[in-house]
Design a protein around this motif. Structure first.
Motif, PDB file in Angstrom:
ATOM      1  N   LEU A 246      69.878  59.104   6.540  1.00 28.32           N
ATOM      2  CA  LEU A 246      69.982  57.960   5.492  1.00 28.32           C
ATOM      3  C   LEU A 246      69.558  56.817   5.875  1.00 28.32           C
ATOM      4  O   LEU A 246      69.530  56.221   7.040  1.00 28.32           O
ATOM      5  CB  LEU A 246      71.387  57.869   5.133  1.00 28.32           C
ATOM      6  CG  LEU A 246      71.990  58.716   4.280  1.00 28.32           C
ATOM      7  CD1 LEU A 246      73.634  58.488   3.925  1.00 28.32           C
ATOM      8  CD2 LEU A 246      71.329  59.150   2.835  1.00 28.32           C
TER       9      LEU A 246
ATOM     10  N   LYS B 226      70.333  52.905   4.679  1.00 24.80           N
ATOM     11  CA  LYS B 226      71.080  52.163   4.059  1.00 24.80           C
ATOM     12  C   LYS B 226      70.611  50.656   4.147  1.00 24.80           C
ATOM     13  O   LYS B 226      70.568  50.210   5.155  1.00 24.80           O
ATOM     14  CB  LYS B 226      72.611  52.466   4.277  1.00 24.80           C
ATOM     15  CG  LYS B 226      73.081  53.764   4.115  1.00 24.80           C
ATOM     16  CD  LYS B 226      74.461  54.101   4.733  1.00 24.80           C
ATOM     17  CE  LYS B 226      74.501  54.175   6.092  1.00 24.80           C
ATOM     18  NZ  LYS B 226      75.750  54.403   6.800  1.00 24.80           N
TER      19      LYS B 226
ATOM     20  N   LYS C 293      69.726  53.085  -3.194  1.00 24.05           N
ATOM     21  CA  LYS C 293      70.652  53.107  -2.377  1.00 24.05           C
ATOM     22  C   LYS C 293      71.997  54.015  -2.802  1.00 24.05           C
ATOM     23  O   LYS C 293      72.522  53.941  -4.021  1.00 24.05           O
ATOM     24  CB  LYS C 293      71.216  51.666  -2.281  1.00 24.05           C
ATOM     25  CG  LYS C 293      72.271  51.417  -1.297  1.00 24.05           C
ATOM     26  CD  LYS C 293      72.439  49.973  -1.131  1.00 24.05           C
ATOM     27  CE  LYS C 293      73.705  49.583  -0.162  1.00 24.05           C
ATOM     28  NZ  LYS C 293      73.970  48.448   0.025  1.00 24.05           N
TER      29      LYS C 293
ATOM     30  N   GLU D 254      77.923  58.551  -0.719  1.00 16.36           N
ATOM     31  CA  GLU D 254      77.583  58.466   0.737  1.00 16.36           C
ATOM     32  C   GLU D 254      78.624  59.194   1.225  1.00 16.36           C
ATOM     33  O   GLU D 254      78.641  59.993   2.222  1.00 16.36           O
ATOM     34  CB  GLU D 254      77.778  56.968   1.050  1.00 16.36           C
ATOM     35  CG  GLU D 254      77.295  56.962   2.652  1.00 16.36           C
ATOM     36  CD  GLU D 254      77.151  55.541   3.055  1.00 16.36           C
ATOM     37  OE1 GLU D 254      77.287  55.519   4.271  1.00 16.36           O
ATOM     38  OE2 GLU D 254      76.640  54.674   2.147  1.00 16.36           O
TER      39      GLU D 254
ATOM     40  N   VAL E 172      75.512  63.212   9.621  1.00 16.82           N
ATOM     41  CA  VAL E 172      74.714  62.152   8.658  1.00 16.82           C
ATOM     42  C   VAL E 172      74.056  61.383   9.925  1.00 16.82           C
ATOM     43  O   VAL E 172      74.738  60.872  10.885  1.00 16.82           O
ATOM     44  CB  VAL E 172      75.358  61.091   7.874  1.00 16.82           C
ATOM     45  CG1 VAL E 172      74.641  60.259   7.249  1.00 16.82           C
ATOM     46  CG2 VAL E 172      75.689  62.126   6.689  1.00 16.82           C
TER      47      VAL E 172
ATOM     48  N   ASP F 166      72.162  57.756  10.849  1.00 15.30           N
ATOM     49  CA  ASP F 166      71.868  56.369  10.137  1.00 15.30           C
ATOM     50  C   ASP F 166      70.377  55.807  10.478  1.00 15.30           C
ATOM     51  O   ASP F 166      70.261  55.513  11.776  1.00 15.30           O
ATOM     52  CB  ASP F 166      72.965  55.655  10.339  1.00 15.30           C
ATOM     53  CG  ASP F 166      72.747  54.409   9.466  1.00 15.30           C
ATOM     54  OD1 ASP F 166      71.835  54.106   8.921  1.00 15.30           O
ATOM     55  OD2 ASP F 166      73.857  53.565   9.594  1.00 15.30           O
TER      56      ASP F 166
END
Length: 108
Positions: A17, A19, A26, A32, A46, A48
């Protein structure tokens, strides 16, 4: 129901992801959270990308994670075919060992 679908699929879900305010599409906090739950329940995680923006670095981490995996299998006996069954794995002799994997399975 992303977590439910992921848990029934038998797949391990890893999601990268990004963000941030400039990110088109988004994810909402609810989506999320659903993605995070689905990844953890399937034994994935996940990743980031928003902190570094380094897609090559993040994908390198993902591949390093895969290189450190083992596959365990079993045949359940005396378990109901209905519903969700929790799984727990411990490593004898290594009390601090961290085992990342599927949190359970459907059926018996």
């Amino acid at each position: 129901d992303v977590p439910g679908i992921a848990m029934r699929s038998g797949a391990i879900l890893h999601v990268v992801l990004r963000k941030g305010p400039e990110t088109a599409g988004k994810p909402t906090p609810e989506s999320e959270q659903a993605i995070q739950q689905a990844a953890v329940q399937t034994g994935g995680r996940v990743w980031d990308l928003s902190t570094t923006g380094d897609i090559v670095g993040v994908l390198t981490q993902v591949f390093e994670h895969f290189k450190q995996n083992y596959v365990l299998s079993f045949v359940p006996k005396g378990v109901s075919r209905d519903g969700w069954h929790e799984l727990s794995v411990v490593v004898p002799g290594l009390p601090g060992a961290v085992v990342v994997g599927r949190k359970g399975y459907f059926g018996g």
